[in-house]
Each structure stands twice: as C-alpha cells, then as structure tokens.
Design a protein around this motif. Structure first.
Motif, PDB file in Angstrom:
ATOM      1  N   ASN A  62       3.307   2.676   2.366  1.00 25.08           N
ATOM      2  CA  ASN A  62       2.223   3.065   4.042  1.00 25.08           C
ATOM      3  C   ASN A  62       2.555   1.445   5.150  1.00 25.08           C
ATOM      4  OD1 ASN A  62       0.832   2.915   6.267  1.00 25.08           O
ATOM      5  ND2 ASN A  62      -1.104   2.750   4.761  1.00 25.08           N
ATOM      6  N   GLU A  63       2.123   0.068   4.231  1.00 27.92           N
ATOM      7  CA  GLU A  63       2.321  -0.504   4.790  1.00 27.92           C
ATOM      8  C   GLU A  63       1.945  -1.947   3.526  1.00 27.92           C
ATOM      9  OE1 GLU A  63      -0.753  -2.429   7.505  1.00 27.92           O
ATOM     10  OE2 GLU A  63      -2.274  -1.296   5.735  1.00 27.92           O
ATOM     11  N   GLU A 109       0.776  -1.309  -0.158  1.00 31.14           N
ATOM     12  CA  GLU A 109      -0.046  -0.054  -0.026  1.00 31.14           C
ATOM     13  C   GLU A 109       0.900   1.072  -0.018  1.00 31.14           C
ATOM     14  OE1 GLU A 109      -2.637  -0.407   3.215  1.00 31.14           O
ATOM     15  OE2 GLU A 109      -3.166  -2.746   3.185  1.00 31.14           O
TER      16      GLU A 109
HETATM   17 MG    MG Z   1      -3.790  -0.208   5.473  1.00 38.16          MG
END
Ligand code: MG
Ligand code: ATP
Length: 362
Positions: A257-258, A246
């Motif tokens: 993000n992750e 992400e």
């Molecule tokens: Mg997420």
C-alpha cells in the motif's frame, strides 16, 4: 549524542523514552511548548522563538523527523550543517504517493494500479483505465485516511474531484484484501538490516485501532517476500533508520500500500513485545550504534489504540499483561491519545485480554 527531532508528537516522545538509557539527549521542534514530547527534552517552539529550527539544528549532532510530511527543502538546508536521517531521498519519495508507487514499479514490488490526476478530465480517464471501485487520494499530506474518497460508481466522479483539496491526486484501484499487514525494519549506518515480524492491522474509518504481532498464520515464505521488498527499498533509498511498509494480503499474495520513513503506530507493540523496540532501533541506527535484536519476547503482543477519549484506562492498569502509554495530548475526536500493549503467551490469553479492552475498540 544530541538527537534533534523535527516534530514533538508521540513518536518523538517514545523515541526519547527509549534513547535516554543509551545516554542520548533529545531536542524537539514544534509550534507550541505543550506538545507531547515537550517535557522530554529541549523544546524549541515557534511560539517562543522565531528561529526555533535554527536553534534545534545548533543543538543537535544528528537530526531525525517524525513525519513524512516534513519539508524536503528545509531538510536539504539542515543537511548542510547537521546530518539528517533518514536522508533526503527517503523523505522525498515517501511523502508523495506517486513517487512511492513509481519506485515500487521500478523495483517490481506489486502495488495497486494507479494514475496521477490533475484535472477532472484526468480523473475520468483514470476511472476508465483502472475501473471501480477506486480510491482518489491526495498525492501528499494524507494521514489516518484523510484526503481520500472511495468511489464506487461513475456518478461520483465530480463529487470525488470536488471533495479534494490540493493540486495533485492519485487514483488507486481498490485492492480486495483479506487482511492488512505491515512490516517494520531498520537499516543501520553500516548497512546492517533487521526486520520485525509481519503484524496484522485493523483500521476503522481509516484509523489504525488494533495491531496483532506477529500476524497469525503467516507462511514463512510470505515473511520472506515482505522482507525482500523491504530490503530492496531500504537499499535503493540508502535508508538509515526505521522504515515501515503497509501491505495488503490478497488471494494473489502481498500488495504494497504505502511506506513511511519512520517509526510507525503498528510497531508500538515492540516497546514491551520485542527484545529491542522500533524506537530504540531507530535511535541506534541514526546514531551509528549496532542495531538491536528484533525478536518478539512473547508468543503474541497486541496494541490497542486509545482514540478520541482516554476511556477506562484503569482496566489496563489492573491487567498484569497490559501496559498503558498515554501521550499527554488533549482529547479531540479521532485523535491518537495513547495506546495499550498486551503481551500473551497463548491465543486464548490474547483473545481474552483484547476482550477486556473492548471499550477501546470500535
Ligand atoms: Mg496507511
Ligand atoms: P495512515 O497514515 O494511517 O497509514 P493514510 O492516510 O496514509 O493512512 P492509506 O494507508 O493509503 O492512507 O489508507 C488508509 C486505509 O484505507 C488503508 O489502511 C486501507 O484500509 C484503506 N485503503 C487505502 N488504499 C486502499 C486501496 N487501494 N484498496 C483498498 N483499501 C485501501
């Protein structure tokens, strides 16, 4: 092959739907016999069988999982009998936001500034170093934006700390993003890699509501950069199966993000929208089959999540370019009950089709 899935939710359900044409069989583990995947294979459920995990392992030629929150020690034990893909390393890293960020740093992949927090004093220091706004998150166990506190002012430090449950947290600087994107890729046992196009995701209250695939107005350089981050991560973790990252699109480029070591909600469009879906490619990867082509079939696809209540699903059934997927789940607020995929050959068709499904969107 006999594929054992730890979990029996919608992701396992869609894996099975994609895997049967390839002559695979499926088994699932879960708490109860009525989970979304239960009727799609052999169901090993705790309510029925105290040794349900052992039974799944005995059934399977290969094991995979639906969630990054799967217990690593259990996977280590299972690995002594049956291979688990994605492997322990992918699971260990992706289930902990701190480990994930440390790996991004190690591989020079840009991410939000962060500090691990174990006490109120740590949090005060982290706020001082990172600044506000910032998001306090549990290091493990979060999903759909749960276990997060957005802090806008220093008065909120105590409240944020007290709202957290669990022992370890991470404070992340707030990223001022233009859009949220994700990239899904798959790595095979033979080290082949395939990438889907970047897609654009809209969240509401931390829950994904809409994906547009491919993301519009993406410079090819941006796709290339995202694929480079992905390739570095896939290779470093020796990942086998689908991996999702992400990302935030910002004025200064991509910020990760992750990541998730699995098929992802933002890839559901690929069932009808790509030559090979993310589910089929995950199944192909973990069973040692050649990976399938990831090219989109249509100019655009969109995925609209059905959240909390089923809503007017007949609208989708009456649209020639829409596909309804329900997961056989009981209604509950904020729960992912299904999704609708739209395929479109122009931006106008995409926009009018999404408009028809506006009752499903917040
Ligand atoms: Mg997420
Ligand atoms: P999911 O499982 O649905 O992906 P999650 O619970 O793992 O979500 P995140 O992806 O970390 O949590 O955060 C959920 C959403 O909150 C993000 O998609 C984004 O909209 C917002 N968010 C998270 N971290 C940040 C950040 N550092 N800066 C700005 N927005 C953020």
């Amino acid at each position: 092959m006999k594929i054992g899935v730890l979990g029996a939710g919608q992701l396992g359900r869609m894996m099975a739907i994609s895997g049967y044409p390839l002559n695979h069989q499926f088994g699932f583990s879960g708490n109860s016999l009525d989970e979304p995947a239960a009727l799609l294979g052999h169901m090993f459920a705790l309510e029925d069988n105290a040794d349900y995990i052992e039974s799944l392992v005995a059934f399977a030629d290969v094991i995979t999982y639906e969630s990054e929150n799967t217990d690593v020690d259990m996977v280590k034990e299972i690995n002594k009998d049956v291979v688990v893909y994605p492997g322990e390393k992918s699971l260990f890293i992706t289930q902990h936001r701190g480990r994930e960020k440390a790996l991004f740093d190690q591989l020079s992949i840009p991410c939000a500034p962060y500090q691990m927090v174990n006490s109120l004093a740590d949090l005060k220091k982290a706020v001082k170093d990172i600044g506000l706004p910032a998001i306090l998150k549990t290091a493990t166990g979060g999903y759909d934006g749960k276990g997060q506190f957005l802090m806008r002012s220093a008065d909120q430090i105590k409240e944020a700390f007290e709202s957290m449950s669990g022992v370890e947290f991470i404070l992340e600087g707030f990223v001022n993003f233009k859009r949220e994107l994700s990239l899904i890729a798959v790595r095979g046992l033979d080290n082949d890699h395939k990438y889907y196009p970047l897609v654009e995701n809209t969240h509401h209250n931390g829950i994904l509501r809409l994906t547009i695939a491919p993301a519009q107005n993406i410079n090819p350089e941006v796709q290339k950069t995202a694929e480079h981050y992905m390739q570095t991560l896939l290779d470093e973790m020796e990942h086998v199966g689908v991996l999702t990252i992400e990302l935030f699109e910002t004025e200064n480029g991509l910020v990760v993000n992750e990541m998730a070591p699995r098929v992802h909600n933002s890839g559901h469009w690929s069932i009808e929208g790509a030559n090979t879906s993310q589910f089929e490619n995950h199944v192909r990867a973990i069973t040692g089959m050649p990976l399938g082509d990831t090219t989109p079939i249509h100019a655009f696809s969109a995925m609209v999540n059905i959240i909390g209540k089923n809503g007017p699903t007949e609208i989708a059934l009456n649209m020639p370019n829409a596909h309804l997927h329900l997961y056989d789940k009981a209604k509950r607020a904020d729960r992912k009950l299904g999704h609708i995929t739209i395929t479109a050959d122009s931006q106008t068709q995409l926009a009018t089709s999404i408009e028809k499904l506006k009752d499903f969107l917040p």
